[in-house]
Every structure is written in C-alpha cells, then in structure tokens.
Design a protein around this motif. Structure first.
Motif, PDB file in Angstrom:
ATOM      1  N   TYR A 164      62.243  92.472 146.518  1.00  0.00           N
ATOM      2  CA  TYR A 164      61.738  92.887 145.205  1.00  0.00           C
ATOM      3  C   TYR A 164      62.144  94.340 144.935  1.00  0.00           C
ATOM      4  N   VAL A 165      62.055  95.172 145.958  1.00  0.00           N
ATOM      5  CA  VAL A 165      62.444  96.577 145.793  1.00  0.00           C
ATOM      6  C   VAL A 165      63.931  96.667 145.463  1.00  0.00           C
ATOM      7  N   LYS A 166      64.760  95.907 146.208  1.00  0.00           N
ATOM      8  CA  LYS A 166      66.203  95.931 145.976  1.00  0.00           C
ATOM      9  C   LYS A 166      66.564  95.461 144.575  1.00  0.00           C
ATOM     10  N   CYS A 167      65.766  94.538 144.043  1.00  0.00           N
ATOM     11  CA  CYS A 167      66.032  93.999 142.706  1.00  0.00           C
ATOM     12  C   CYS A 167      65.390  94.837 141.602  1.00  0.00           C
ATOM     13  N   GLY A 168      64.830  95.988 141.971  1.00  0.00           N
ATOM     14  CA  GLY A 168      64.210  96.851 140.973  1.00  0.00           C
ATOM     15  C   GLY A 168      62.845  96.380 140.514  1.00  0.00           C
ATOM     16  N   LYS A 169      62.169  95.579 141.359  1.00  0.00           N
ATOM     17  CA  LYS A 169      60.841  95.064 141.017  1.00  0.00           C
ATOM     18  C   LYS A 169      59.801  95.597 142.002  1.00  0.00           C
ATOM     19  N   GLY A 170      59.731  96.928 142.071  1.00  0.00           N
ATOM     20  CA  GLY A 170      58.809  97.566 143.006  1.00  0.00           C
ATOM     21  C   GLY A 170      57.360  97.209 142.754  1.00  0.00           C
ATOM     22  N   ARG A 171      56.982  97.067 141.484  1.00  0.00           N
ATOM     23  CA  ARG A 171      55.588  96.716 141.159  1.00  0.00           C
ATOM     24  C   ARG A 171      55.237  95.352 141.731  1.00  0.00           C
ATOM     25  N   ARG A 172      56.182  94.417 141.650  1.00  0.00           N
ATOM     26  CA  ARG A 172      55.930  93.084 142.214  1.00  0.00           C
ATOM     27  C   ARG A 172      55.801  93.166 143.735  1.00  0.00           C
ATOM     28  N   GLY A 173      56.551  94.056 144.350  1.00  0.00           N
ATOM     29  CA  GLY A 173      56.435  94.268 145.791  1.00  0.00           C
ATOM     30  C   GLY A 173      55.059  94.773 146.174  1.00  0.00           C
ATOM     31  N   LEU A 174      54.518  95.700 145.385  1.00  0.00           N
ATOM     32  CA  LEU A 174      53.163  96.201 145.632  1.00  0.00           C
ATOM     33  C   LEU A 174      52.127  95.099 145.484  1.00  0.00           C
ATOM     34  N   GLU A 175      52.298  94.245 144.485  1.00  0.00           N
ATOM     35  CA  GLU A 175      51.357  93.139 144.287  1.00  0.00           C
ATOM     36  C   GLU A 175      51.390  92.185 145.479  1.00  0.00           C
ATOM     37  N   LEU A 176      52.574  91.956 146.015  1.00  0.00           N
ATOM     38  CA  LEU A 176      52.699  91.066 147.167  1.00  0.00           C
ATOM     39  C   LEU A 176      52.042  91.679 148.401  1.00  0.00           C
ATOM     40  N   TYR A 177      52.147  93.002 148.526  1.00  0.00           N
ATOM     41  CA  TYR A 177      51.480  93.685 149.637  1.00  0.00           C
ATOM     42  C   TYR A 177      49.969  93.509 149.543  1.00  0.00           C
ATOM     43  N   GLN A 178      49.416  93.594 148.340  1.00  0.00           N
ATOM     44  CA  GLN A 178      47.982  93.365 148.157  1.00  0.00           C
ATOM     45  C   GLN A 178      47.614  91.926 148.507  1.00  0.00           C
ATOM     46  N   GLN A 179      48.502  91.005 148.182  1.00  0.00           N
ATOM     47  CA  GLN A 179      48.277  89.596 148.515  1.00  0.00           C
ATOM     48  C   GLN A 179      48.236  89.402 150.032  1.00  0.00           C
ATOM     49  N   MET A 180      49.089  90.143 150.749  1.00  0.00           N
ATOM     50  CA  MET A 180      49.063  90.092 152.216  1.00  0.00           C
ATOM     51  C   MET A 180      47.665  90.402 152.735  1.00  0.00           C
ATOM     52  N   HIS A 181      47.053  91.449 152.173  1.00  0.00           N
ATOM     53  CA  HIS A 181      45.714  91.857 152.609  1.00  0.00           C
ATOM     54  C   HIS A 181      44.690  90.771 152.318  1.00  0.00           C
ATOM     55  N   LEU A 182      44.789  90.188 151.141  1.00  0.00           N
ATOM     56  CA  LEU A 182      43.836  89.138 150.765  1.00  0.00           C
ATOM     57  C   LEU A 182      43.952  87.920 151.678  1.00  0.00           C
ATOM     58  N   GLU A 183      45.168  87.665 152.158  1.00  0.00           N
ATOM     59  CA  GLU A 183      45.392  86.516 153.037  1.00  0.00           C
ATOM     60  C   GLU A 183      45.145  86.856 154.506  1.00  0.00           C
ATOM     61  N   GLY A 184      44.780  88.104 154.780  1.00  0.00           N
ATOM     62  CA  GLY A 184      44.488  88.493 156.158  1.00  0.00           C
ATOM     63  C   GLY A 184      45.704  88.703 157.029  1.00  0.00           C
ATOM     64  N   VAL A 185      46.870  88.948 156.408  1.00  0.00           N
ATOM     65  CA  VAL A 185      48.096  89.215 157.166  1.00  0.00           C
ATOM     66  C   VAL A 185      48.143  90.703 157.507  1.00  0.00           C
ATOM     67  N   ASP A 186      48.140  91.019 158.800  1.00  0.00           N
ATOM     68  CA  ASP A 186      48.149  92.423 159.217  1.00  0.00           C
ATOM     69  C   ASP A 186      49.553  93.015 159.058  1.00  0.00           C
ATOM     70  N   PRO A 187      49.684  94.103 158.314  1.00  0.00           N
ATOM     71  CA  PRO A 187      51.009  94.719 158.152  1.00  0.00           C
ATOM     72  C   PRO A 187      51.479  95.369 159.443  1.00  0.00           C
ATOM     73  N   ASP A 188      52.774  95.297 159.692  1.00  0.00           N
ATOM     74  CA  ASP A 188      53.365  96.024 160.813  1.00  0.00           C
ATOM     75  C   ASP A 188      54.112  97.237 160.263  1.00  0.00           C
ATOM     76  N   HIS A 189      54.825  97.945 161.137  1.00  0.00           N
ATOM     77  CA  HIS A 189      55.500  99.162 160.656  1.00  0.00           C
ATOM     78  C   HIS A 189      56.568  98.839 159.612  1.00  0.00           C
ATOM     79  N   VAL A 190      57.204  97.661 159.724  1.00  0.00           N
ATOM     80  CA  VAL A 190      58.211  97.266 158.740  1.00  0.00           C
ATOM     81  C   VAL A 190      57.570  97.054 157.372  1.00  0.00           C
ATOM     82  N   ALA A 191      56.392  96.397 157.365  1.00  0.00           N
ATOM     83  CA  ALA A 191      55.677  96.165 156.099  1.00  0.00           C
ATOM     84  C   ALA A 191      55.337  97.488 155.424  1.00  0.00           C
ATOM     85  N   PHE A 192      54.895  98.453 156.211  1.00  0.00           N
ATOM     86  CA  PHE A 192      54.549  99.754 155.630  1.00  0.00           C
ATOM     87  C   PHE A 192      55.785 100.455 155.069  1.00  0.00           C
TER      88      PHE A 192
END
Length: 353
Positions: A164-192
């Motif tokens: 999403y970032v590469k395609c110029g859709k950074g906002r969508r990337g942020l929304e997906l990160y929030q979805q990760m939290h809601l689904e209980g997916v723990d971010p790793d250093h790559v996610a950050f």
C-alpha cells in the motif's frame, strides 16, 4: 547443516550404495539446494532415474533462493507435464518465483490451480498469493486474497502494508495496521518499519507518534532499521527535534539514518546544520552514497556555500558518483545558485547529458 558436512555425508552414502534410493537422493538434492549449491543440486536431480515431489520442490525452492526464478517456473511447467501431485510447498515456491519476476500472466493460472487443489486455505500459500499480486501491482486481487484468508498473520499483514505504501496508499496501510491490532496480530519489527513508512509517506505525524510509543513499549526502538524509519518519518514530517532525539539514542548509525537527517534539515530550511551533520558523518567514517551527495549539494546551494560544495565535488569524483544523473544535476544546480557558471559549463561539456 554446512555444505562441507553435507558433502562428507554424500560421500558416505555413495560408499554404502544408497545414492540412487529416491528418498535419499531427494534429501541430497534438498540439502544442496538449501546450502545454496544449486549446481550440484541440479546435477544430482538430473542424474535421478525418477523424481518424487520432494526433489521437485527442493529444486524449485532452490532456484528461487538462488535468484533463478525463471528456472523455477520452467521446472514447474515440467512438473505439470509429468503429472506430479502439486502440494502447498510447490505452490509457495512457484508463486515466489512469479513474485520475483512480476509474472502476473503465469501467476493467475497458478492461483486457479491453488483453488482447485484446496491449498488456498493454507496461510503460507495465501501469503505467497498476496505477495505475488502485490508485487505485480494488482492490489485489488491482493486485497481479495487477503480478505478471504481464514486468519491473518504478521507476514501477510506486513506484505499488504508495504505494498500500500509503495502504491501511494499510506492511509490504507495505516488502516490495515489498526486492523492487525483488532485481530490480535502482534506486530514485529518489520510491521513497525512498514507502518512508520506509511506515516512518513502521508506525513501523519500524530499517528507516527502513537506508533512510536508502541515501538518503545514493545522494545523495538533500539532496532537499527526501526530507528532509521522513525528518524526518516520525523524528518519528513518536519519535526527535526524529535528526529535528532531518536537519532542520538540509536546504538549505531548507517548511511540511511545520516541521509534522513541531512535531507530533513535541508527541507526544513536549515542547510547549515545539514552540512554540519554531513561533517559528523565523515568523522564517523560512514561512506556517503548518491542520496547523501544530493542532500549536501542542495544544502550547499541553499546557503551559497561554494567552497564547501567544491570540496564535496572532489569527494564525489573520488567516490565515483560524478556520472550519477541525480548527483550531476545537483552539482550543476549548486554551482549555478552559487554563481559559478564556469563550473556549470565544465560539467555540461565533459559529462553525459
């Protein structure tokens, strides 16, 4: 296992006369491929009277690992001619080959085979599909596969955020990160790294600060790559005070971090400080790259530092970057803005346009 140890075991197998047992031979092919010796793996594979799915998969994955994705695709076609039963590992290997080649035309029919085989429910296969479509810039297809996955792991989420970032859709990337939290997916250093890059791409400073807090809480601030991304994000958002604070706390600095600081100060109208940062970089013995030179030349131009620019030009020649198109343009701009038209003409006459 090391390659040398594997070779010794192979010699023992030869002495025992077991080299042509299909299971032993397949294991040897797998060993050579995983050790990066694709030539010996291929030689042994071709000497086998028959092949099983293990040897086919070992060769496909080995070719991909060694950067020979086209060979992997060719071998996959051969598998189908041979009528070999395709399994999840086969699809993972060939989809990774399609990703490396951005081979969408080959990837789509393979996706159909994945569905027909029932392997689409395998998370590793689905992750490979998401990655393949993302790298082929088919974000709608990547999103469709992602949403159909029974569960999401950090690998698939990271791949989606990155693309999403590469395609110029950074906002969508942020929304997906929030979805990760809601689904209980723990971010790793790559996610950050991915989500901080998303913030940088849309200059989302407030979101970036919240994510920085989460990075600290998860103990990732000392990670060099995460630190680089934070420095870059704060610099692109114009918050050089915090960028400097993060930079100073980093255990080590690579050229990416230095470049982020130099470019950040230049863009904030502080060309003199950008040049000071460049001098500190030199003192620490970090080798500048083309991005560094573009940044410091622009800084020289902004503060009319002609003498400093001339010294940097000498370093550019020594480093072999004078023919770089972006560096060359920055050199001309620097000399022009500093009033040294003679040097602009010299550059134009002796360097390729």
């Amino acid at each position: 296992m090391s390659l040398e140890e594997g070779r010794r075991i192979h010699e023992q197998i030869k002495q025992c006369g077991s080299e042509w047992n299909i299971f032993v031979a397949s294991s040897l092919v797998d060993m050579y491929a995983k050790c990066g010796n694709i030539e010996d793996a291929w030689k042994l594979f071709n000497s086998m009277a028959t092949h099983d799915v293990v040897s086919w998969n070992a060769m496909i994955l080995g070719f991909v690992k060694c950067g020979k994705a086209q060979n992997a695709l060719d071998l996959f076609r051969e598998i189908q001619w041979e009528g070999v039963q395709l399994v999840a590992v086969t699809f993972i290997g060939v989809l990774n080959a399609c990703s490396d080649l951005c081979a969408l035309e080959e990837g789509r029919p393979i996706h159909t085979q994945v569905v027909q085989s029932g392997c689409e429910s395998d998370n590793f296969v689905s992750n490979s599909l998401v990655d393949m479509y993302s790298k082929c810039r088919c974000m709608e297809d990547a999103q469709r596969v992602f949403e159909m996955m029974p569960t999401h792991d950090v690998v698939s989420s990271n791949a989606m955020i990155l693309d999403y970032v590469k395609c110029g859709k950074g906002r969508r990337g942020l929304e997906l990160y929030q979805q990760m939290h809601l689904e209980g997916v723990d971010p790793d250093h790559v996610a950050f790294v991915m989500v901080v890059n998303a913030c940088a791409s849309i200059m989302a400073l407030n979101e970036g600060r919240h994510i920085h807090e989460q990075i600290v809480q998860n103990g990732f601030e000392s990670d060099v790559i995460v630190g680089n991304s934070l420095v870059d994000m704060y610099a692109k958002c114009g918050n050089m005070e915090t960028a400097q604070s993060v930079f100073q706390r980093m255990p080590t600095h690579n050229v990416f971090a230095w470049n982020a600081m130099i470019l950040g100060y230049f863009k904030c109208g502080q060309g003199k400080i950008a040049l000071e940062v460049y001098q500190q970089m030199q003192q620490e013995g970090v080798q500048p790259d083309s991005v560094t030179f573009v940044g410091v030349l622009n800084a020289c131009a902004s503060v009319m530092a002609l003498e400093e620019g001339r010294h940097i030009h000498e370093r550019i020649i020594q480093s072999g970057y004078e023919s770089d198109a972006f560096v060359r343009k920055s050199l001309k701009d620097m000399y022009a803005k500093c009033g040294s038209i003679h040097n602009v003409h010299k550059l134009s006459n002796r360097m390729p346009k």
